[in-house]
Design a protein around this motif. Structure first.
Motif, PDB file in Angstrom:
ATOM      1  N   GLY A 101     -13.549  -1.335   7.398  1.00 18.67           N
ATOM      2  CA  GLY A 101     -13.483  -0.102   8.178  1.00 18.67           C
ATOM      3  C   GLY A 101     -14.128   1.069   7.466  1.00 18.67           C
ATOM      4  O   GLY A 101     -15.196   0.947   6.867  1.00 18.67           O
ATOM      5  N   GLU A 102     -13.437   2.211   7.485  1.00 15.49           N
ATOM      6  CA  GLU A 102     -14.004   3.440   6.936  1.00 15.49           C
ATOM      7  C   GLU A 102     -14.282   3.321   5.438  1.00 15.49           C
ATOM      8  O   GLU A 102     -15.140   4.024   4.908  1.00 15.49           O
ATOM      9  CB  GLU A 102     -13.055   4.609   7.227  1.00 15.49           C
ATOM     10  N   ALA A 103     -13.559   2.441   4.750  1.00 18.73           N
ATOM     11  CA  ALA A 103     -13.807   2.266   3.315  1.00 18.73           C
ATOM     12  C   ALA A 103     -15.235   1.784   3.070  1.00 18.73           C
ATOM     13  O   ALA A 103     -15.836   2.101   2.050  1.00 18.73           O
ATOM     14  CB  ALA A 103     -12.811   1.273   2.725  1.00 18.73           C
ATOM     15  N   THR A 104     -15.783   1.015   4.013  1.00 18.70           N
ATOM     16  CA  THR A 104     -17.177   0.595   3.908  1.00 18.70           C
ATOM     17  C   THR A 104     -18.101   1.799   4.035  1.00 18.70           C
ATOM     18  O   THR A 104     -19.021   1.985   3.244  1.00 18.70           O
ATOM     19  CB  THR A 104     -17.519  -0.425   5.013  1.00 18.70           C
ATOM     20  N   THR A 105     -17.828   2.645   5.043  1.00 23.41           N
ATOM     21  CA  THR A 105     -18.722   3.766   5.290  1.00 23.41           C
ATOM     22  C   THR A 105     -18.677   4.762   4.148  1.00 23.41           C
ATOM     23  O   THR A 105     -19.705   5.158   3.619  1.00 23.41           O
ATOM     24  CB  THR A 105     -18.329   4.480   6.595  1.00 23.41           C
ATOM     25  N   GLY A 117      -0.040  -2.424   7.602  1.00 23.36           N
ATOM     26  CA  GLY A 117      -1.336  -2.933   8.071  1.00 23.36           C
ATOM     27  C   GLY A 117      -2.496  -2.073   7.614  1.00 23.36           C
ATOM     28  O   GLY A 117      -2.358  -1.220   6.740  1.00 23.36           O
ATOM     29  N   SER A 118      -3.646  -2.281   8.236  1.00 22.05           N
ATOM     30  CA  SER A 118      -4.854  -1.559   7.835  1.00 22.05           C
ATOM     31  C   SER A 118      -4.896  -0.179   8.489  1.00 22.05           C
ATOM     32  O   SER A 118      -4.177   0.097   9.436  1.00 22.05           O
ATOM     33  CB  SER A 118      -6.090  -2.347   8.256  1.00 22.05           C
ATOM     34  N   ASP A 119      -5.766   0.668   7.950  1.00 23.40           N
ATOM     35  CA  ASP A 119      -5.970   1.990   8.548  1.00 23.40           C
ATOM     36  C   ASP A 119      -6.410   1.877  10.001  1.00 23.40           C
ATOM     37  O   ASP A 119      -5.972   2.645  10.856  1.00 23.40           O
ATOM     38  CB  ASP A 119      -7.060   2.740   7.772  1.00 23.40           C
ATOM     39  N   GLU A 120      -7.286   0.894  10.259  1.00 23.36           N
ATOM     40  CA  GLU A 120      -7.815   0.746  11.610  1.00 23.36           C
ATOM     41  C   GLU A 120      -6.699   0.349  12.580  1.00 23.36           C
ATOM     42  O   GLU A 120      -6.637   0.830  13.708  1.00 23.36           O
ATOM     43  CB  GLU A 120      -8.928  -0.304  11.632  1.00 23.36           C
ATOM     44  N   ALA A 121      -5.818  -0.536  12.116  1.00 23.77           N
ATOM     45  CA  ALA A 121      -4.715  -0.966  12.973  1.00 23.77           C
ATOM     46  C   ALA A 121      -3.762   0.203  13.250  1.00 23.77           C
ATOM     47  O   ALA A 121      -3.239   0.347  14.347  1.00 23.77           O
ATOM     48  CB  ALA A 121      -3.961  -2.116  12.321  1.00 23.77           C
ATOM     49  N   LEU A 122      -3.592   1.049  12.233  1.00 18.48           N
ATOM     50  CA  LEU A 122      -2.694   2.195  12.412  1.00 18.48           C
ATOM     51  C   LEU A 122      -3.302   3.197  13.404  1.00 18.48           C
ATOM     52  O   LEU A 122      -2.619   3.725  14.272  1.00 18.48           O
ATOM     53  CB  LEU A 122      -2.447   2.883  11.070  1.00 18.48           C
ATOM     54  N   LYS A 123      -4.596   3.405  13.276  1.00 18.31           N
ATOM     55  CA  LYS A 123      -5.273   4.314  14.204  1.00 18.31           C
ATOM     56  C   LYS A 123      -5.122   3.807  15.641  1.00 18.31           C
ATOM     57  O   LYS A 123      -4.853   4.569  16.566  1.00 18.31           O
ATOM     58  CB  LYS A 123      -6.756   4.393  13.829  1.00 18.31           C
ATOM     59  N   GLN A 124      -5.281   2.488  15.785  1.00 18.32           N
ATOM     60  CA  GLN A 124      -5.137   1.861  17.092  1.00 18.32           C
ATOM     61  C   GLN A 124      -3.726   2.100  17.649  1.00 18.32           C
ATOM     62  O   GLN A 124      -3.544   2.478  18.808  1.00 18.32           O
ATOM     63  CB  GLN A 124      -5.392   0.365  16.901  1.00 18.32           C
ATOM     64  N   VAL A 173       0.821  -1.194   0.000  1.00 12.82           N
ATOM     65  CA  VAL A 173       0.000   0.000   0.000  1.00 12.82           C
ATOM     66  C   VAL A 173       0.876   1.274   0.000  1.00 12.82           C
ATOM     67  O   VAL A 173       1.878   1.359   0.700  1.00 12.82           O
ATOM     68  CB  VAL A 173      -0.970  -0.023   1.210  1.00 12.82           C
ATOM     69  N   ASN A 174       0.499   2.214  -0.832  1.00  9.17           N
ATOM     70  CA  ASN A 174       1.192   3.504  -0.935  1.00  9.17           C
ATOM     71  C   ASN A 174       2.697   3.394  -1.146  1.00  9.17           C
ATOM     72  O   ASN A 174       3.476   4.165  -0.573  1.00  9.17           O
ATOM     73  CB  ASN A 174       0.932   4.353   0.311  1.00  9.17           C
ATOM     74  N   GLN A 175       3.119   2.446  -1.954  1.00  5.58           N
ATOM     75  CA  GLN A 175       4.570   2.278  -2.124  1.00  5.58           C
ATOM     76  C   GLN A 175       5.198   3.486  -2.836  1.00  5.58           C
ATOM     77  O   GLN A 175       6.388   3.747  -2.678  1.00  5.58           O
ATOM     78  CB  GLN A 175       4.890   0.993  -2.849  1.00  5.58           C
TER      79      GLN A 175
END
Lengths: 301, 463
Positions: free
Chosen positions: B215-219, B79-86, B43-45
């Motif tokens: 996560g937020e991608a769903t919303t 990892g995922s956005d959610e994991a990073l936020k955590q 992701v974002n390489q």
């Protein structure tokens, strides 16, 4: 009761105990009380209630029990799943498989026994993360080795972790933990006097009646210890998270994962603490049953 | 032994001198740390390349020229956005973490209210407001990384959301106008999906993000784009209340049910996987998904020839269309088409031991020079108006077409804390078949009421 005259005085005994008590106080009693206090607040890690937590009384506990209690992602469902998991993987899985292995290899020696014991113990001692990775690689629908095997037999691939998630983690935990029961029963069996079984052979007893009338009464105590210990461990197990993350759609969200989700993913510390207190109480009940059973056994002996 | 003791004072002195000089040397090296959700080969390489090839060497060089020995330490996160936020929440709560961190704008309210992050001028003083870049960033864009009228970080840019489709599959399925397909209602969108399902049974016709795993991608790219098409939003800005029961929510959930359960036009299984989003990207790049609703991130960082799931001839294979409302004119504000925007950027860690240097790195990254360099790695609409998009028809066209009628999320802590996760859960319960749309909406209503209080919620009649 007669006053016990030991080799050290009561005062010295207390002094010896003091450091240990201090540790228990600092690392067990204090955190427990702190958790209980937290469970009465709405403290979170983010948002306004992080800096301005409010006292909510038993609000968190009431929320825990609020209907729909048994809908997916709710406390009741999680407790139900945990019981399924304990019953399936600890009592039926690990204990039964452990007993079977110990009984099959009872009084046997040789390569096969060494191999089976080594493999079982390996499954038990490999770090959880590694084991979880192996199982994901084993169960995956598109790349998993199990489905590769099944497709060679002409069967359609099955998405184990999505279609049968509970069965998957039960099998996983059975495989992972059977070694403990196996070793415990195998040492228990070694105290059974061989003469009992030889006599039974002479009178022509069947394998089942030998097990039922000789082995079982003799290892009943070990059985109890084993069942209680693995129930407690399994009840608090978090490892299935590495396989399923509690999903899909919360179908494997056992209590440890449920607590983690609320406390450390959504950062509702107050609510998470309330769950922990309830889990702690359930553990206390389980371990008191264990201690009582143990005491009764000692009294009998 | 006695002889040895003679050397002791000299040895001690030597140790002292070496130790002291090592210490002064160490003091001269100023370490600054950075992290973002970006990883080599994933992701974002492109961001990783920009940092490693441009930002870090150039910044260290400039500092060295000014007589400062700076070492920028960059940690990749895959990892995922959610994991990073955590990770961020935990790091910041104990006074740790990287000095400069990449941050999603919609997290700002929740973190700011908890005191985990601080406004830029609180960290480094009033000079933060003097930065030359502010004059080149529109206030609405600045606001993407703001809360309560204060700037918490510098935004990188904004984005838009749309339907991406695979032209090769459209040709195989015999879709007319495959080169510039554009549905004008949900029914037309579904009709295309049905035609693909009939012609190409092995292809998933349409994926609209659902479920908690994404996560937020769903919303934002799933639920929001569908709900906006019914003319509603999760938050009623006229009454300042959260909408918890409404005809729009119900229609949205019925649309999900129609796609994933009733007609099997989408694959619910993929939405439930723990790596749902990565798996979706992979399936699209392998030509197994015909239509996918995503943000322009998907174009520039995923299927881009240098992206994480590269499609080498992306510009010919991947087409795009605007998301239609249920019917023309029935979308939010009476629109025919809908889209939603968010924004990401970088913030300063209030716990940084060297905030001034962190600020210098942050402003260097967001200087005209820094962002012009970034365009070489990943062309996108940048926050600064003095950084042009080089030669990218897609981005220019989509931005011009979609940005004028975009919608942003409500900037309240409870949105990211409760409402959005509950929306994800609501869609998951429908696409997994566990709840009916009505039951799922009711569970959502109860959860949101529980979080914000009944007085801050409302229901719209007619469901």
């Amino acid at each position: 009761m007669r006053q016990h005259q030991g080799i050290i005085s009561r005062r010295v005994a207390v002094a010896f105990l003091l450091p240990a008590l201090l540790f228990i106080l600092v690392f067990l009693v204090f955190p427990s009380l702190w958790i209980f206090y937290l469970s009465l607040t709405n403290r979170t890690l983010t948002g306004r209630t992080a800096t301005h937590p409010e006292f909510v009384g038993l609000g968190n506990y009431l929320r825990l029990l609020r209907p729909p209690l048994f809908a997916s992602g709710q406390f009741g469902r999680s407790l139900e799943l945990t019981l399924q998991f304990v019953l399936g993987s600890a009592l039926l899985g690990q204990a039964a498989l452990g007993l079977l292995l110990a009984w099959v290899f009872y009084q046997r020696k040789g390569f096969l026994k060494d191999l089976v014991y080594t493999l079982a113990i390996l499954a038990w001692i490999i770090p959880s993360v590694v084991v979880a990775f192996l199982w994901v690689a084993f169960l995956d629908r598109d790349f998993g080795s199990l489905n590769a095997l099944l497709s060679n037999l002409g069967l359609k691939p099955i998405d184990w972790l999505l279609d049968a998630p509970m069965v998957s983690i039960i099998l996983f935990n059975t495989w992972r933990g059977a070694a403990f029961s196996m070793m415990l029963f195998s040492s228990a069996l070694s105290i059974v006097p061989p003469s009992y079984l030889e006599t039974a052979d002479v009178v022509g007893a069947s394998t089942w009646s030998k097990f039922k009338d000789i082995i079982f009464p003799l290892i009943r105590g070990h059985l109890l210890t084993d069942l209680i210990l693995i129930s407690l461990w399994t009840f608090n197990l978090f490892t299935p998270f590495l396989l399923t993350g509690g999903g899909p759609a919360f179908r494997t969200e056992i209590l440890a994962i449920y607590t983690y989700r609320h406390a450390f993913r959504d950062f509702r510390f107050g609510f998470g603490a309330a769950i922990s207190v309830v889990v702690m109480l359930i553990n206390l009940i389980l371990s008191s049953i264990y201690l009582m059973a143990l005491r009764r056994r000692e009294a009998r002996v | 032994m006695k002889n040895m003791l003679r050397y002791l004072p000299g040895l001690a002195l030597l140790t002292l001198v070496v130790g002291l000089s090592a210490q002064t040397w160490a003091q001269q090296v100023e370490v600054i740390t950075y992290t973002c959700r970006c990883v080599t080969g994933g992701v974002n390489q492109q961001t990783v390349q920009w940092l490693n090839e441009f930002v870090i060497p150039t910044f260290e060089e400039r500092m060295a020229a000014a007589g400062r020995n700076v070492d920028v330490q960059f940690t990749e996160f895959g990892g995922s956005d959610e994991a990073l936020k955590q990770q961020y929440a935990l790091d910041l709560s104990v006074g740790r973490g990287f000095d400069v961190i990449a941050f999603d704008g919609f997290w700002v309210p929740e973190f700011a209210e908890a005191g985990l992050i601080k406004a830029l001028d609180e960290i480094i003083g009033p000079e933060a407001n003097e930065w030359e870049g502010w004059d080149h960033i529109a206030p609405s864009i600045q606001n993407l990384m703001g809360f309560g009228g204060k700037r918490y970080g510098i935004p990188v840019g904004t984005d838009v959301r749309m339907i991406f489709y695979n032209r090769e599959l459209f040709v195989q399925a015999g879709i007319p106008q495959w080169w510039a397909w554009q549905p004008h209602s949900w029914e037309e969108l579904l009709a295309t999906a049905r035609q693909i399902k009939a012609a190409l049974p092995d292809v998933i016709p349409l994926q609209i993000n659902a479920g908690t795993s994404m996560g937020e991608a769903t919303t934002l790219q799933g639920y929001y784009l569908v709900l906006l098409g019914t003319g509603e939003q999760p938050y009623d800005f006229a009454t300042n209340k959260w909408v918890v029961r409404s005809p729009g929510i119900l229609r949205t959930l019925q649309f999900y049910k129609q796609i994933y359960i009733d007609e099997g036009l989408g694959d619910a299984r993929t939405q439930l996987l723990s790596d749902a989003r990565a798996r979706t990207f992979q399936l699209f790049s392998e030509g197994k998904i015909a239509m996918l609703v995503e943000g322009d991130f998907f174009w520039r960082a995923v299927v881009s020839p240098t992206g994480s799931n590269a499609i080498p001839n992306r510009d010919t294979v991947v087409g795009w269309a605007a998301m239609p409302a249920t019917a023309p004119g029935s979308g939010i504000r009476g629109q025919d088409f809908v889209t939603a925007s968010g924004g990401t950027g970088n913030i300063l860690n209030p716990n940084s031991a060297n905030p001034q240097l962190a600020w210098e790195l942050l402003t260097f990254m967001n200087s005209q020079e820094g962002l012009n360099a970034a365009q070489q790695y990943q062309a996108r609409i940048r926050a600064r108006d003095d950084v042009p998009v080089p030669n990218e028809a897609f981005l220019t066209v989509t931005a011009r077409a979609l940005l004028p009628f975009t919608t942003t999320r409500p900037g309240f802590p409870v949105y990211s804390q409760t409402v959005s996760p509950q929306i994800q859960l609501m869609t998951e319960r429908v696409v997994s078949g566990e709840f009916s749309p009505r039951e799922a909406m009711e569970a959502y209503a109860l959860a949101v009421i529980d979080a914000v209080g009944i007085d801050d919620t409302e229901e719209l009649p007619g469901f």
